[in-house]
Design a protein around this motif. Structure first.
Motif, PDB file in Angstrom:
ATOM      1  N   UNK A   1       0.873  -1.191   0.000  1.00 33.12           N
ATOM      2  CA  UNK A   1       0.000   0.000   0.000  1.00 33.12           C
ATOM      3  C   UNK A   1       0.902   1.231   0.000  1.00 33.12           C
ATOM      4  N   UNK A   2       1.053   1.844  -1.145  1.00 39.85           N
ATOM      5  CA  UNK A   2       1.869   3.055  -1.271  1.00 39.85           C
ATOM      6  C   UNK A   2       1.016   4.284  -1.572  1.00 39.85           C
ATOM      7  N   UNK A   3      -0.271   4.163  -1.355  1.00 38.04           N
ATOM      8  CA  UNK A   3      -1.180   5.283  -1.622  1.00 38.04           C
ATOM      9  C   UNK A   3      -1.309   6.112  -0.344  1.00 38.04           C
ATOM     10  N   UNK A   4      -0.954   7.388  -0.438  1.00 40.79           N
ATOM     11  CA  UNK A   4      -1.041   8.274   0.735  1.00 40.79           C
ATOM     12  C   UNK A   4      -2.492   8.530   1.098  1.00 40.79           C
ATOM     13  N   UNK A   5      -2.758   8.737   2.384  1.00 40.22           N
ATOM     14  CA  UNK A   5      -4.132   9.065   2.784  1.00 40.22           C
ATOM     15  C   UNK A   5      -4.550  10.434   2.223  1.00 40.22           C
ATOM     16  N   UNK A   6      -5.823  10.667   2.192  1.00 37.78           N
ATOM     17  CA  UNK A   6      -6.359  11.965   1.761  1.00 37.78           C
ATOM     18  C   UNK A   6      -6.553  12.823   3.007  1.00 37.78           C
TER      19      UNK A   6
ATOM     20  N   UNK B   1      -7.468  17.531  17.244  1.00 35.29           N
ATOM     21  CA  UNK B   1      -7.445  17.018  15.872  1.00 35.29           C
ATOM     22  C   UNK B   1      -8.832  17.085  15.252  1.00 35.29           C
ATOM     23  N   UNK B   2      -9.850  16.770  16.027  1.00 31.59           N
ATOM     24  CA  UNK B   2     -11.215  16.763  15.490  1.00 31.59           C
ATOM     25  C   UNK B   2     -11.674  18.152  15.080  1.00 31.59           C
ATOM     26  N   UNK B   3     -11.112  19.197  15.731  1.00 31.70           N
ATOM     27  CA  UNK B   3     -11.472  20.564  15.341  1.00 31.70           C
ATOM     28  C   UNK B   3     -10.914  20.913  13.965  1.00 31.70           C
ATOM     29  N   UNK B   4      -9.764  20.348  13.645  1.00 30.72           N
ATOM     30  CA  UNK B   4      -9.059  20.695  12.407  1.00 30.72           C
ATOM     31  C   UNK B   4      -9.382  19.739  11.270  1.00 30.72           C
ATOM     32  N   UNK B   5      -9.607  18.455  11.587  1.00 32.66           N
ATOM     33  CA  UNK B   5      -9.855  17.452  10.554  1.00 32.66           C
ATOM     34  C   UNK B   5     -11.173  17.716   9.837  1.00 32.66           C
ATOM     35  N   UNK B   6     -11.102  17.711   8.508  1.00 32.46           N
ATOM     36  CA  UNK B   6     -12.303  17.953   7.707  1.00 32.46           C
ATOM     37  C   UNK B   6     -12.816  16.721   7.009  1.00 32.46           C
ATOM     38  N   UNK B   7     -12.454  15.537   7.504  1.00 36.77           N
ATOM     39  CA  UNK B   7     -12.930  14.298   6.889  1.00 36.77           C
ATOM     40  C   UNK B   7     -11.820  13.558   6.163  1.00 36.77           C
ATOM     41  N   UNK B   8     -10.629  13.556   6.735  1.00 40.33           N
ATOM     42  CA  UNK B   8      -9.509  12.829   6.128  1.00 40.33           C
ATOM     43  C   UNK B   8      -9.847  11.342   6.037  1.00 40.33           C
ATOM     44  N   UNK B   9      -9.286  10.686   5.006  1.00 41.51           N
ATOM     45  CA  UNK B   9      -9.644   9.281   4.801  1.00 41.51           C
ATOM     46  C   UNK B   9      -8.482   8.512   4.182  1.00 41.51           C
ATOM     47  N   UNK B  10      -8.566   7.189   4.264  1.00 40.72           N
ATOM     48  CA  UNK B  10      -7.614   6.299   3.611  1.00 40.72           C
ATOM     49  C   UNK B  10      -8.301   4.968   3.380  1.00 40.72           C
TER      50      UNK B  10
END
Length: 345
Positions: free
Chosen positions: A100-105, A125-134
């Protein structure tokens, strides 16, 4: 067929069964496959087969696993089965390494926070995170700054770092706006001001301030009135304003007592006075006053003696008393010389 020496021939038939019991030769090769953005990957027999063969011909080649997901990251044993046209089968095992060499979004949110009474605030982190995913799942998220203080007022760039379960990372920037909406806490104290010889008195913010505080410490003080004159003698209400760096303002009022304790300046002049034909003479304050003054103003002038008779012929000490508008009093002495220059009848 059988033929003897004389050329006689006879024949019979027999059933000859031909068998192929030779196993195919299955030859495998290791293979590395990359998961895509959806966390999926697939292989075919061609990826694993490394030149498998058979003495006759190969009919079918198939493998034990074609599809891989995030759960298969790492080494996987995959069996290659080779079957010839006569049903003989052989197998070999290949190591399929799934990577798995795909970086998270990494997705960020901008956010606004407010300083508390201690001049601090924080984000998570929850205040800043806008829905990061992998596709393979996020293992950890961290931010470059969590705690903010008065030095951080305004816009601040915070970096969100997202790491997936396979060590790939991505970052994004969030703007954290720090605001201070708490006004200073103003404390006043009453002050007494003495007018000087020019009838002027003044105060500073330090005279009135009784311990004003602010969560960010940096604030400016100002007064509604700093200079006082004779017309202000007595009680005066003055407002103390405190404004912090964010423009928050609070105020309190103090009672400023203006006092005039400066004594008037009493200045006398001597005077020669002639008795009249009746043996009488009189003077006024204007006769004795030689320019008495006061820092505010004079209210009253009076003399210790206004009228003179024959009994006062000669030098007489007369006191001039000067009283200002605030009750302060000063005196000076004048010599009034009474003369009788009227001849007898």
């Amino acid at each position: 067929y059988a033929e003897d020496a004389s050329g006689n021939i006879d024949s019979c038939t027999a059933m000859i069964t031909v068998e192929d019991n030779e196993l195919p030769t299955a030859i495998c090769q290791s293979f590395t496959v990359q998961l895509d953005a959806n966390g999926a990957a697939s292989i075919t027999e061609v990826d694993i087969d490394n030149g498998s063969s058979d003495n006759c011909a190969i009919d079918t080649i198939y493998i034990s696993q074609y599809d891989f997901t995030c759960a298969n990251v790492g080494a996987n044993n995959v069996t290659l089965t080779v079957e010839d046209v006569n049903g003989n089968t052989s197998t070999c095992i290949a190591v399929v390494t799934v990577e798995d060499n795909v970086s998270p979004v990494a997705l960020c949110n901008d956010t606004t926070i407010y300083l508390d009474a201690n001049g601090t605030s924080s984000v998570t982190v929850s205040d800043v995170d806008g829905g990061s995913s992998d596709s393979c799942g996020i293992a950890n998220m961290s931010i470059s700054q969590e705690v903010f203080n008065c030095n951080d007022l305004g816009a601040n760039t915070v970096v969100l770092t997202v790491e997936d379960n396979n060590g790939n990372t991505s970052t994004c920037n969030s703007t954290v706006t720090v605001l201070d909406t708490l006004a200073p806490i103003v404390a006043c104290q009453n002050v007494t001001v003495q007018l000087d010889a020019n009838g002027v008195g003044s105060i500073t913010t330090g005279d009135v301030d009784n311990g004003t505080t602010d969560n960010c410490s940096l604030f400016t003080l100002s007064l509604s009135q700093t200079l006082f004159a004779c017309t202000d003698t007595g009680m005066n209400v003055v407002t103390l304003y405190a404004e912090d760096a964010s423009g928050n303002i609070d105020s309190c009022t103090a009672m400023i007592t203006v006092e005039d304790n400066e004594l008037p300046t009493a200045i006398c002049q001597s005077l020669s006075l002639q008795l009249d034909a009746n043996g009488l003479a009189s003077i006024t304050t204007a006769d004795i006053d030689n320019g008495s003054s006061d820092n505010c103003s004079i209210d009253t002038l009076y003399l210790s003696q206004y009228d003179f008779t024959c009994a006062n012929t000669g030098a007489n000490n007369v006191t001039l008393t000067v009283v200002d508008v605030n009750g302060n009093m000063s005196t000076c002495a004048s010599v009034v010389t009474v003369e009788d220059n009227v001849s007898p009848v």
